[in-house]
Design a protein around this motif. Structure first.
Motif, PDB file in Angstrom:
ATOM      1  N   PRO A 195     -11.455 -43.421  15.894  1.00 32.89           N
ATOM      2  CA  PRO A 195     -10.812 -42.700  16.999  1.00 32.89           C
ATOM      3  C   PRO A 195     -10.571 -43.572  18.237  1.00 32.89           C
ATOM      4  N   GLY A 196     -11.556 -44.359  18.627  1.00 35.48           N
ATOM      5  CA  GLY A 196     -11.382 -45.196  19.813  1.00 35.48           C
ATOM      6  C   GLY A 196     -10.233 -46.172  19.669  1.00 35.48           C
ATOM      7  N   PHE A 197     -10.120 -46.789  18.509  1.00 32.57           N
ATOM      8  CA  PHE A 197      -9.027 -47.731  18.247  1.00 32.57           C
ATOM      9  C   PHE A 197      -7.686 -47.000  18.326  1.00 32.57           C
ATOM     10  N   MET A 198      -7.618 -45.832  17.687  1.00 33.09           N
ATOM     11  CA  MET A 198      -6.363 -45.079  17.645  1.00 33.09           C
ATOM     12  C   MET A 198      -5.964 -44.576  19.036  1.00 33.09           C
ATOM     13  N   ILE A 199      -6.945 -44.153  19.825  1.00 33.28           N
ATOM     14  CA  ILE A 199      -6.654 -43.680  21.184  1.00 33.28           C
ATOM     15  C   ILE A 199      -6.145 -44.839  22.043  1.00 33.28           C
ATOM     16  N   ARG A 200      -6.777 -46.014  21.914  1.00 36.46           N
ATOM     17  CA  ARG A 200      -6.327 -47.185  22.674  1.00 36.46           C
ATOM     18  C   ARG A 200      -4.899 -47.556  22.288  1.00 36.46           C
ATOM     19  N   ARG A 201      -4.601 -47.545  20.978  1.00 39.43           N
ATOM     20  CA  ARG A 201      -3.241 -47.873  20.534  1.00 39.43           C
ATOM     21  C   ARG A 201      -2.237 -46.839  21.033  1.00 39.43           C
ATOM     22  N   ALA A 202      -2.626 -45.563  20.976  1.00 46.59           N
ATOM     23  CA  ALA A 202      -1.731 -44.510  21.462  1.00 46.59           C
ATOM     24  C   ALA A 202      -1.444 -44.707  22.952  1.00 46.59           C
TER      25      ALA A 202
END
Length: 168
Positions: free
Chosen positions: A15-22
């Motif tokens: 989730p953290g990776f995906m939120i940062r990318r978003a």
């Protein structure tokens, strides 16, 4: 659950990776749409707050956006240097500076309205209309659940809180 096909698949689903990318993608889309005007998304957020709440102080701006005070101060200084925001010494407390958009800031907000709208539309364009509502509701739920755990929690005003309430 099937094993990841690539060693990084597990990372890419965190989730953290995906939120940062978003976030990176959302900022990029905002800058693509507004780049010619030279305003960052953080500057735009501060200007939106000042448009809605003229006369508030820097600490309140920071709280409403969930930003630290020093970052808010640096961004406000840039906006002031650009002639978009004015600071006025408080009449009751001379240590406080009330903030407001200047006439140039008001004009900039008008110029930013359509590019900012396009950027928001592009961010949400990956989803169907129903998915957009769900996506925003889930992001709101996540932010509310963990707001107080952050170094700079966002303080949402009561009138804004009503607008964020769940639909029946």
């Amino acid at each position: 659950m099937a094993a990841p096909k690539h060693p990084l698949d597990k990372l890419y689903r965190r989730p953290g990776f995906m939120i940062r990318r978003a976030h990176q993608i959302a900022v990029s889309l905002f800058l693509e749409e507004t780049g010619a005007l030279g305003i960052t998304n953080r500057q735009y957020g501060i200007m939106l707050v000042l448009k809605a709440e003229p006369g508030i102080d820097q600490i309140t701006v920071a709280k409403l956006l969930g930003l630290d005070r020093s970052t808010t101060g640096m961004v406000l200084t840039k906006l002031q240097d650009a002639g978009l925001v004015g600071r006025v010494v408080g009449s009751h407390d001379r240590r406080k500076r009330s903030l407001k958009l200047t006439p140039a800031g008001e004009r900039m907000m008008k110029r930013l309205a359509e590019p900012a709208r396009r950027a928001q539309e592009r961010v949400l364009s990956a989803f169907s209309p129903q998915e957009r509502e769900t996506f925003l509701d889930l992001l709101d739920k996540f932010a509310r659940a963990f707001n107080e755990t952050t170094r700079v929690p966002q303080v949402v005003q009561a009138s804004a809180e009503k607008g964020r309430a769940k639909k029946p």
